[in-house]
Design a protein around this motif. Structure first.
Motif, PDB file in Angstrom:
ATOM      1  N   ALA A 157       0.837  -1.201   0.000  1.00 42.59           N
ATOM      2  CA  ALA A 157       0.000   0.000   0.000  1.00 42.59           C
ATOM      3  C   ALA A 157       0.870   1.247   0.000  1.00 42.59           C
ATOM      4  CB  ALA A 157      -0.941  -0.008   1.206  1.00 42.59           C
ATOM      5  N   ASP A 158       1.865   1.263   0.858  1.00 39.28           N
ATOM      6  CA  ASP A 158       2.750   2.424   0.939  1.00 39.28           C
ATOM      7  C   ASP A 158       3.534   2.604  -0.354  1.00 39.28           C
ATOM      8  OD1 ASP A 158       4.043   4.589   2.397  1.00 39.28           O
ATOM      9  OD2 ASP A 158       5.820   3.298   2.404  1.00 39.28           O
ATOM     10  N   HIS A 159       4.061   1.513  -0.879  1.00 36.17           N
ATOM     11  CA  HIS A 159       4.878   1.568  -2.099  1.00 36.17           C
ATOM     12  C   HIS A 159       4.082   2.045  -3.311  1.00 36.17           C
ATOM     13  CE1 HIS A 159       7.995   0.564  -4.947  1.00 36.17           C
ATOM     14  NE2 HIS A 159       7.154  -0.220  -5.604  1.00 36.17           N
ATOM     15  N   LEU A 160       2.844   1.564  -3.433  1.00 37.04           N
ATOM     16  CA  LEU A 160       2.035   1.896  -4.617  1.00 37.04           C
ATOM     17  C   LEU A 160       1.083   3.068  -4.389  1.00 37.04           C
ATOM     18  CD1 LEU A 160       1.189  -1.712  -5.896  1.00 37.04           C
ATOM     19  CD2 LEU A 160       2.970  -0.149  -6.719  1.00 37.04           C
ATOM     20  N   GLY A 161       1.080   3.632  -3.181  1.00 37.79           N
ATOM     21  CA  GLY A 161       0.206   4.770  -2.902  1.00 37.79           C
ATOM     22  C   GLY A 161      -1.261   4.396  -2.876  1.00 37.79           C
ATOM     23  N   MET A 162      -1.574   3.248  -2.275  1.00 38.51           N
ATOM     24  CA  MET A 162      -2.948   2.748  -2.186  1.00 38.51           C
ATOM     25  C   MET A 162      -3.288   2.528  -0.716  1.00 38.51           C
ATOM     26  SD  MET A 162      -2.825  -0.365  -4.918  1.00 38.51           S
ATOM     27  CE  MET A 162      -2.503  -0.089  -6.651  1.00 38.51           C
ATOM     28  N   THR A 163      -4.556   2.319  -0.455  1.00 43.12           N
ATOM     29  CA  THR A 163      -4.947   1.909   0.888  1.00 43.12           C
ATOM     30  C   THR A 163      -4.763   0.398   0.998  1.00 43.12           C
ATOM     31  OG1 THR A 163      -7.253   1.461   0.326  1.00 43.12           O
ATOM     32  CG2 THR A 163      -6.706   3.735   0.982  1.00 43.12           C
ATOM     33  N   GLU A 164      -4.695  -0.100   2.224  1.00 39.82           N
ATOM     34  CA  GLU A 164      -4.582  -1.549   2.413  1.00 39.82           C
ATOM     35  C   GLU A 164      -5.813  -2.267   1.872  1.00 39.82           C
ATOM     36  OE1 GLU A 164      -2.955  -3.198   6.122  1.00 39.82           O
ATOM     37  OE2 GLU A 164      -2.583  -1.089   6.667  1.00 39.82           O
ATOM     38  N   GLY A 165      -6.970  -1.650   2.001  1.00 36.74           N
ATOM     39  CA  GLY A 165      -8.193  -2.241   1.466  1.00 36.74           C
ATOM     40  C   GLY A 165      -8.123  -2.392  -0.043  1.00 36.74           C
ATOM     41  N   THR A 166      -7.576  -1.396  -0.710  1.00 39.48           N
ATOM     42  CA  THR A 166      -7.429  -1.463  -2.163  1.00 39.48           C
ATOM     43  C   THR A 166      -6.440  -2.562  -2.541  1.00 39.48           C
ATOM     44  OG1 THR A 166      -7.942   0.886  -2.359  1.00 39.48           O
ATOM     45  CG2 THR A 166      -6.808  -0.138  -4.228  1.00 39.48           C
ATOM     46  N   VAL A 167      -5.361  -2.678  -1.771  1.00 37.40           N
ATOM     47  CA  VAL A 167      -4.382  -3.740  -2.028  1.00 37.40           C
ATOM     48  C   VAL A 167      -5.057  -5.104  -1.893  1.00 37.40           C
ATOM     49  CG1 VAL A 167      -2.319  -4.893  -1.104  1.00 37.40           C
ATOM     50  CG2 VAL A 167      -2.343  -2.403  -1.395  1.00 37.40           C
ATOM     51  N   ARG A 168      -5.813  -5.308  -0.815  1.00 42.48           N
ATOM     52  CA  ARG A 168      -6.509  -6.588  -0.619  1.00 42.48           C
ATOM     53  C   ARG A 168      -7.490  -6.860  -1.758  1.00 42.48           C
ATOM     54  NH1 ARG A 168      -5.931  -5.055   4.750  1.00 42.48           N
ATOM     55  NH2 ARG A 168      -7.911  -3.948   4.806  1.00 42.48           N
ATOM     56  N   SER A 169      -8.185  -5.819  -2.201  1.00 41.41           N
ATOM     57  CA  SER A 169      -9.143  -5.973  -3.293  1.00 41.41           C
ATOM     58  C   SER A 169      -8.429  -6.363  -4.593  1.00 41.41           C
ATOM     59  CB  SER A 169      -9.925  -4.674  -3.489  1.00 41.41           C
ATOM     60  OG  SER A 169     -10.788  -4.779  -4.595  1.00 41.41           O
ATOM     61  N   HIS A 170      -7.340  -5.657  -4.912  1.00 34.18           N
ATOM     62  CA  HIS A 170      -6.581  -5.992  -6.128  1.00 34.18           C
ATOM     63  C   HIS A 170      -6.031  -7.413  -6.045  1.00 34.18           C
ATOM     64  CE1 HIS A 170      -6.835  -2.276  -8.269  1.00 34.18           C
ATOM     65  NE2 HIS A 170      -6.166  -1.572  -7.369  1.00 34.18           N
ATOM     66  N   LEU A 171      -5.571  -7.801  -4.867  1.00 34.79           N
ATOM     67  CA  LEU A 171      -5.018  -9.140  -4.690  1.00 34.79           C
ATOM     68  C   LEU A 171      -6.100 -10.202  -4.874  1.00 34.79           C
ATOM     69  CD1 LEU A 171      -2.469 -10.704  -4.072  1.00 34.79           C
ATOM     70  CD2 LEU A 171      -2.947 -10.408  -1.642  1.00 34.79           C
ATOM     71  N   ARG A 172      -7.268  -9.969  -4.317  1.00 31.09           N
ATOM     72  CA  ARG A 172      -8.383 -10.916  -4.462  1.00 31.09           C
ATOM     73  C   ARG A 172      -8.777 -11.053  -5.931  1.00 31.09           C
ATOM     74  NH1 ARG A 172     -13.627  -9.715  -4.648  1.00 31.09           N
ATOM     75  NH2 ARG A 172     -13.320  -7.716  -3.634  1.00 31.09           N
ATOM     76  N   HIS A 173      -8.920  -9.910  -6.621  1.00 34.18           N
ATOM     77  CA  HIS A 173      -9.297  -9.949  -8.038  1.00 34.18           C
ATOM     78  C   HIS A 173      -8.197 -10.600  -8.879  1.00 34.18           C
ATOM     79  CE1 HIS A 173     -13.056  -7.796  -7.732  1.00 34.18           C
ATOM     80  NE2 HIS A 173     -12.466  -6.876  -6.991  1.00 34.18           N
ATOM     81  N   ALA A 174      -6.945 -10.331  -8.540  1.00 34.82           N
ATOM     82  CA  ALA A 174      -5.832 -10.939  -9.280  1.00 34.82           C
ATOM     83  C   ALA A 174      -5.870 -12.458  -9.140  1.00 34.82           C
ATOM     84  CB  ALA A 174      -4.497 -10.391  -8.785  1.00 34.82           C
ATOM     85  N   ARG A 175      -6.098 -12.936  -7.923  1.00 31.85           N
ATOM     86  CA  ARG A 175      -6.170 -14.382  -7.699  1.00 31.85           C
ATOM     87  C   ARG A 175      -7.315 -14.998  -8.501  1.00 31.85           C
ATOM     88  NH1 ARG A 175      -5.255 -13.710  -1.341  1.00 31.85           N
ATOM     89  NH2 ARG A 175      -3.022 -14.114  -1.258  1.00 31.85           N
ATOM     90  N   GLU A 176      -8.474 -14.344  -8.458  1.00 39.18           N
ATOM     91  CA  GLU A 176      -9.632 -14.856  -9.208  1.00 39.18           C
ATOM     92  C   GLU A 176      -9.336 -14.884 -10.698  1.00 39.18           C
ATOM     93  OE1 GLU A 176     -12.726 -12.156  -8.010  1.00 39.18           O
ATOM     94  OE2 GLU A 176     -12.957 -13.088  -6.043  1.00 39.18           O
ATOM     95  N   ASN A 177      -8.772 -13.790 -11.221  1.00 40.27           N
ATOM     96  CA  ASN A 177      -8.458 -13.716 -12.649  1.00 40.27           C
ATOM     97  C   ASN A 177      -7.406 -14.745 -13.050  1.00 40.27           C
ATOM     98  OD1 ASN A 177     -10.277 -11.692 -13.312  1.00 40.27           O
ATOM     99  ND2 ASN A 177      -8.825 -10.064 -12.836  1.00 40.27           N
ATOM    100  N   LEU A 178      -6.362 -14.893 -12.223  1.00 35.32           N
ATOM    101  CA  LEU A 178      -5.324 -15.876 -12.527  1.00 35.32           C
ATOM    102  C   LEU A 178      -5.896 -17.292 -12.526  1.00 35.32           C
ATOM    103  CD1 LEU A 178      -2.280 -14.470 -10.539  1.00 35.32           C
ATOM    104  CD2 LEU A 178      -2.475 -14.698 -13.022  1.00 35.32           C
ATOM    105  N   LYS A 179      -6.698 -17.599 -11.536  1.00 33.76           N
ATOM    106  CA  LYS A 179      -7.306 -18.936 -11.460  1.00 33.76           C
ATOM    107  C   LYS A 179      -8.154 -19.205 -12.702  1.00 33.76           C
ATOM    108  CE  LYS A 179     -10.191 -21.924  -8.554  1.00 33.76           C
ATOM    109  NZ  LYS A 179     -10.196 -22.909  -9.565  1.00 33.76           N
ATOM    110  N   ARG A 180      -8.973 -18.225 -13.071  1.00 34.98           N
ATOM    111  CA  ARG A 180      -9.841 -18.376 -14.241  1.00 34.98           C
ATOM    112  C   ARG A 180      -8.998 -18.589 -15.508  1.00 34.98           C
ATOM    113  NH1 ARG A 180     -13.269 -14.843 -12.596  1.00 34.98           N
ATOM    114  NH2 ARG A 180     -12.149 -13.043 -13.371  1.00 34.98           N
TER     115      ARG A 180
END
Length: 165
Positions: A130-153
């Motif tokens: 979050a600090d490195h990319l200038g995002m909130t932790e919630g946004t990081v968790r959201s991007h990570l969740r979507h990335a996992r779903e997209n990668l799995k698909r």
């Protein structure tokens, strides 16, 4: 300057930095150039850097943006041509087939998902990402969740396609 400390940092961080830059969709040559420049900068300023890993990742990203800007402005007639079948130079890393499939799936993710996933994969904590990319932790968790779903698909679809062949 504590050269043994920098040497240890370089040896442990450089491979991860290169992997992150490639996973973030830069080609191998661009990643090598930017990572090298960032490490040179880190060496010159070693005694003043508080968080070296985050610092070198950020500096490498800045170098990449400058490289991309120069390439856009440059006459492309004398730019080294890449293999159309491997535009990112991943084959040069001599990775296994499974790793190549994962890298291809990573490159298909939206940029923020790709960056978050690559940093998470390299062991960064949500707060660090979050600090490195200038995002909130919630946004990081959201991007990570979507990335996992997209990668799995994508990987499931790729496996299904390969099984049909």
């Amino acid at each position: 300057m504590d050269e043994p400390e920098f040497d240890t940092f370089f040896r442990t961080t450089m491979p991860m930095l290169l992997g992150y830059l490639i996973k973030s969709s830069w080609n191998l040559e661009q990643a090598k150039d930017a990572a090298t420049e960032a490490m040179i900068d880190a060496y010159k300023q070693w005694d003043t850097i508080e968080h070296p890993k985050a610092w070198v990742y950020k500096v490498a990203a800045r170098h990449l943006h400058r490289i991309r800007g120069r390439e856009r402005d440059h006459d492309h007639a004398d730019v080294v041509q890449t293999d159309p079948a491997d535009p990112d130079g991943v084959a040069a890393l001599d990775l296994g087939e499974e790793h190549r499939r994962v890298m291809a799936a990573l490159r298909s993710l939206p940029p923020n998902q790709r960056k978050v996933f690559a940093l998470h994969y390299d062991g960064w904590k949500h707060t660090e990402i979050a600090d490195h990319l200038g995002m909130t932790e919630g946004t990081v968790r959201s991007h990570l969740r979507h990335a996992r779903e997209n990668l799995k698909r994508r990987l499931d679809a790729d496996t299904a396609t390969r099984d049909e062949e």
